[in-house]
Design a protein around this motif. Structure first.
Motif, PDB file in Angstrom:
ATOM      1  N   ALA A 170      -1.344   4.131  12.768  1.00 12.70           N
ATOM      2  CA  ALA A 170      -2.403   4.165  12.135  1.00 12.70           C
ATOM      3  C   ALA A 170      -1.703   4.069  10.610  1.00 12.70           C
ATOM      4  CB  ALA A 170      -3.733   4.454  11.786  1.00 12.70           C
ATOM      5  N   LEU A 171      -0.782   4.785  10.111  1.00 14.09           N
ATOM      6  CA  LEU A 171      -0.162   4.483   9.257  1.00 14.09           C
ATOM      7  C   LEU A 171       0.418   3.540   8.746  1.00 14.09           C
ATOM      8  CD1 LEU A 171      -0.124   8.383   8.400  1.00 14.09           C
ATOM      9  CD2 LEU A 171      -1.459   6.659   6.749  1.00 14.09           C
ATOM     10  N   ARG A 172       1.163   3.338  10.127  1.00 15.69           N
ATOM     11  CA  ARG A 172       2.971   2.331  10.594  1.00 15.69           C
ATOM     12  C   ARG A 172       2.061   0.547  10.155  1.00 15.69           C
ATOM     13  NH1 ARG A 172       4.501   0.199  14.916  1.00 15.69           N
ATOM     14  NH2 ARG A 172       6.615  -1.281  14.762  1.00 15.69           N
ATOM     15  N   ALA A 182      -2.913   5.083   2.562  1.00 18.06           N
ATOM     16  CA  ALA A 182      -2.784   4.609   3.740  1.00 18.06           C
ATOM     17  C   ALA A 182      -3.838   6.184   4.245  1.00 18.06           C
ATOM     18  CB  ALA A 182      -1.411   4.559   4.448  1.00 18.06           C
ATOM     19  N   LEU A 183      -3.722   6.995   3.786  1.00 16.46           N
ATOM     20  CA  LEU A 183      -3.909   8.151   4.257  1.00 16.46           C
ATOM     21  C   LEU A 183      -5.332   8.281   3.907  1.00 16.46           C
ATOM     22  CD1 LEU A 183      -1.178  11.274   3.061  1.00 16.46           C
ATOM     23  CD2 LEU A 183      -2.545  10.460   5.369  1.00 16.46           C
ATOM     24  N   MET A 203       1.465  -1.546  -0.159  1.00 11.44           N
ATOM     25  CA  MET A 203       0.288  -0.185   0.357  1.00 11.44           C
ATOM     26  C   MET A 203       0.975   1.325  -0.159  1.00 11.44           C
ATOM     27  SD  MET A 203      -3.274   1.468   2.885  1.00 11.44           S
ATOM     28  CE  MET A 203      -3.351  -0.200   2.614  1.00 11.44           C
ATOM     29  N   ASP A 204       0.564   2.285  -0.731  1.00 12.23           N
ATOM     30  CA  ASP A 204       1.182   3.480  -0.947  1.00 12.23           C
ATOM     31  C   ASP A 204       0.788   4.106  -0.176  1.00 12.23           C
ATOM     32  OD1 ASP A 204      -0.465   4.799  -1.993  1.00 12.23           O
ATOM     33  OD2 ASP A 204       0.075   4.566  -4.100  1.00 12.23           O
ATOM     34  N   LEU A 205       1.878   5.856   0.200  1.00 11.00           N
ATOM     35  CA  LEU A 205       1.631   6.530   1.550  1.00 11.00           C
ATOM     36  C   LEU A 205      -0.244   7.275   0.967  1.00 11.00           C
ATOM     37  CD1 LEU A 205       2.305   7.955   3.836  1.00 11.00           C
ATOM     38  CD2 LEU A 205       3.069   9.886   2.931  1.00 11.00           C
ATOM     39  N   GLU A 206      -0.604   7.329  -0.452  1.00 15.46           N
ATOM     40  CA  GLU A 206      -1.571   7.874  -0.543  1.00 15.46           C
ATOM     41  C   GLU A 206      -2.937   7.627  -0.287  1.00 15.46           C
ATOM     42  OE1 GLU A 206      -2.262  10.065  -4.198  1.00 15.46           O
ATOM     43  OE2 GLU A 206      -1.107  11.553  -3.663  1.00 15.46           O
TER      44      GLU A 206
END
Lengths: 58, 230
Positions: free
Chosen positions: A52-54, A6-7, A1-4
């Protein structure tokens, strides 16, 4: 999963604070003023967002 | 790993822990691999977020923006942004402020490009809040899309104020300001055009509101500074 991606999974408030602090470089005092929060709330929400993102990115 | 220490890792990472607590946490980190691993993950996450802020923006805008932000502008009014800002530690001159406004518009436009080309759905936005200009008190809400009459009125009033104070700003400052306002105007036109093709797109609506807000904020700051010099 990329950061966007995940955000996108974060609740709105936590996402706003993460983006403002860690992406845009705003200070907690500024974020608190912008969003009408206590500074401590901004700090604790940022930590929750990061944790949560981690987990999403693991 | 204990919840007590885990909950303090972000404060530690951001340098917000008092000295005594920081020493205690560092002692704990030496014996707790799990907390150390969590801290390392958070550090990587923050670095990734910083990198996200530096995503490429439209190529035609960047060289001018970079040149302007790097320029001295020593004859221009300076806005102190405070010493603690993570990536905006410096003070902005008005030309730099104008350049930064265009940069923020361009970053927002990058998201709009993603929105148009399928990278962002209507339901979510990669940037949830429109940050206002550095050094300018951010507005509590985005400019409501559709409130164009009040926007036009605000712009006209600011333009008059700016015209009245123009001759108190350095000529180069005025030139940079007008060039960057023109770039923002172009972004507004492009955003409106994109919205005509996809009127329900949440990101495009927010992008237009952000761009219009940037113009108002920049003009307000410029007018304030211009008239303060008089």
């Amino acid at each position: 999963m990329d950061l966007e991606d995940a955000l996108a999974q974060l609740p709105d408030g936590a996402r706003q604070i993460f983006v403002l602090h860690d992406v845009e470089g705003y200070r907690h005092e500024e974020i608190a003023d912008l969003l009408g929060l206590a500074t401590g709330t901004s700090k604790s929400q940022l930590h929750r967002a990061r944790m949560a993102l981690r987990a999403y990115l693991a | 790993m204990t919840r007590h220490w885990t909950d303090r890792l972000s404060d530690y990472l951001d340098g917000h822990l008092p000295d005594g607590d920081r020493a205690l946490l560092e002692a704990h980190l030496r014996v707790c691999d799990e907390c150390q691993e969590t801290l390392d993950d958070l550090r990587r996450l923050v670095a990734r977020a910083h990198a996200a802020a530096e995503r490429p923006i439209p190529a035609d805008l960047w060289p001018g923006i970079a040149a302007l932000i790097g320029s001295g502008g020593s004859t221009s009014p300076v806005i102190d942004l405070g010493p603690e800002r993570v990536r905006r530690r410096w003070s902005f001159t008005l030309p730099q402020l104008a350049a930064a406004a265009v940069l923020l518009v361009a970053l927002s436009a990058g998201g709009a490009w993603l929105a148009i080309h399928g990278g962002v759905t209507n339901a979510t936005s990669p940037v949830a809040v429109a940050p206002s200009m550095p050094g300018i008190r951010p507005a509590s809400a985005s400019l409501p899309v559709g409130a164009e009459m009040s926007y036009d009125t605000a712009i006209q009033e600011l333009q008059r104020a700016l015209d009245a104070g123009d001759n108190h700003l350095a000529p180069r400052t005025v030139q940079v300001l007008r060039n960057n306002l023109a770039r923002i105007d172009t972004a507004i036109v492009e955003a409106r055009r994109a919205l005509e093709a996809d009127p329900g797109n949440a990101y495009l609506n927010a992008h237009l509101a952000r761009t219009m807000r940037q113009k108002i904020d920049l003009m307000r700051q410029a007018a304030t500074l211009a008239n303060a010099e008089s």
